[in-house]
Design a protein around this motif. Sequence first.
Motif, PDB file in Angstrom:
ATOM      1  N   LYS A  14       0.834  -1.195   0.000  1.00  0.00           N
ATOM      2  CA  LYS A  14       0.000   0.000   0.000  1.00  0.00           C
ATOM      3  C   LYS A  14       0.875   1.253   0.000  1.00  0.00           C
ATOM      4  N   LEU A  15       0.357   2.328  -0.582  1.00  0.00           N
ATOM      5  CA  LEU A  15       1.038   3.611  -0.547  1.00  0.00           C
ATOM      6  C   LEU A  15       0.468   4.435   0.601  1.00  0.00           C
ATOM      7  N   ARG A  25       5.833   2.984   0.185  1.00  0.00           N
ATOM      8  CA  ARG A  25       5.131   1.703   0.032  1.00  0.00           C
ATOM      9  C   ARG A  25       5.362   0.834   1.258  1.00  0.00           C
ATOM     10  N   GLY A  64       9.320   1.865  -7.590  1.00  0.00           N
ATOM     11  CA  GLY A  64       8.548   2.295  -6.429  1.00  0.00           C
ATOM     12  C   GLY A  64       8.804   3.750  -6.075  1.00  0.00           C
ATOM     13  N   ASP A  98       8.348   3.122 -13.054  1.00  0.00           N
ATOM     14  CA  ASP A  98       7.267   2.474 -12.313  1.00  0.00           C
ATOM     15  C   ASP A  98       5.951   2.886 -12.967  1.00  0.00           C
ATOM     16  N   LYS A  99       5.104   1.921 -13.258  1.00  0.00           N
ATOM     17  CA  LYS A  99       3.848   2.251 -13.949  1.00  0.00           C
ATOM     18  C   LYS A  99       2.798   2.848 -13.015  1.00  0.00           C
ATOM     19  N   ASP A 100       3.044   2.801 -11.698  1.00  0.00           N
ATOM     20  CA  ASP A 100       2.151   3.415 -10.726  1.00  0.00           C
ATOM     21  C   ASP A 100       2.454   4.914 -10.680  1.00  0.00           C
ATOM     22  N   ARG A 102       1.291   7.369  -8.953  1.00  0.00           N
ATOM     23  CA  ARG A 102       1.427   7.976  -7.629  1.00  0.00           C
ATOM     24  C   ARG A 102       2.792   7.673  -7.023  1.00  0.00           C
ATOM     25  N   ALA A 103       3.253   6.437  -7.185  1.00  0.00           N
ATOM     26  CA  ALA A 103       4.576   6.075  -6.678  1.00  0.00           C
ATOM     27  C   ALA A 103       5.661   6.857  -7.408  1.00  0.00           C
ATOM     28  N   GLY A 122       7.010   6.018 -16.730  1.00  0.00           N
ATOM     29  CA  GLY A 122       5.836   5.376 -16.150  1.00  0.00           C
ATOM     30  C   GLY A 122       5.285   4.279 -17.033  1.00  0.00           C
ATOM     31  N   ASP A 124       4.892   0.074 -18.433  1.00  0.00           N
ATOM     32  CA  ASP A 124       4.924  -1.331 -18.050  1.00  0.00           C
ATOM     33  C   ASP A 124       6.381  -1.779 -18.043  1.00  0.00           C
ATOM     34  N   GLN A 152       5.395 -10.280 -13.536  1.00  0.00           N
ATOM     35  CA  GLN A 152       5.234  -9.108 -14.391  1.00  0.00           C
ATOM     36  C   GLN A 152       6.267  -9.036 -15.514  1.00  0.00           C
TER      37      GLN A 152
END
Length: 255
Positions: A14-15, A25, A64, A98-100, A102-103, A122, A124, A152
């Motif tokens: 979780k962030l 994280r 991350g 990182d594809k997240d 927010r991270a 950002g 994949d 992944q």
Amino acid sequence: MTAKNRVQRPPAGKLVLASDGNLARTVRPWASEKLSYLKRYIDIFTTSMKGKWDRLVYIDLMCGPGKSIITDTGLEIEGSPLLALHAKYPFTQLYLNDKDARALKALEQRIDNESVAVQTRGLDCNGAAREAGGLLNRRDLALAFIDPTAFQIGFDGIANLTQDHSVDLIITVMTGYIRRFIGQPSYESAMDRFFGFPEWRELIEREAGRRSPTYRDLLDKYEAGLRAIGYIHVNDVVRVPNTRGQTIYHIVFAS
């Protein structure tokens, strides 16, 4: 302690807000062991290779937010990109993906004032591997940290990253997870991508014959693929267990 008043640990992955006001994280305690091995390898890598190549490049495909918080203790630790940024002898360039979103934004805020050349993306992880490989020159030496939580990263991604380039690899191979799901038909396409060649299916035959594949079986199949794309030295001695002693993953070093 009763179930009613037992302290509930926050879930991993979780962030949440860290003390610096940016997102971090949550991770389980064994993540710190993985990062300690990464830090040692980074220090050895940058110290021994300093001045011997045009550029030393660090590649992190699932980087991350740059900080992690251990769920059991609340301790904040530096994540992989900050360990690379703070190496004893600095890398020439860092490629952090990182594809997240927010991270990635949290990471960018943490490294805003760093003097080392950093490119953030950002994508994949497989697309990032292809792009990062295209940025390398023949006189570059790269260290790539590949830290999936499951399957992944496809083997094609690793091959695209390393083709015609000098890239040391540190890969988290989720052996516990793979061993659990390798005999299930719904995971076969994921296994095809992960192993990259059909010989892994021999392990399903063993499963059907009531002999579950061992961790050694899984690692041998995966490392056969690494050797097929030119890796001579492969080491998987580091096994990371959970708090009950069960294997979560192995760390594979390849050069």
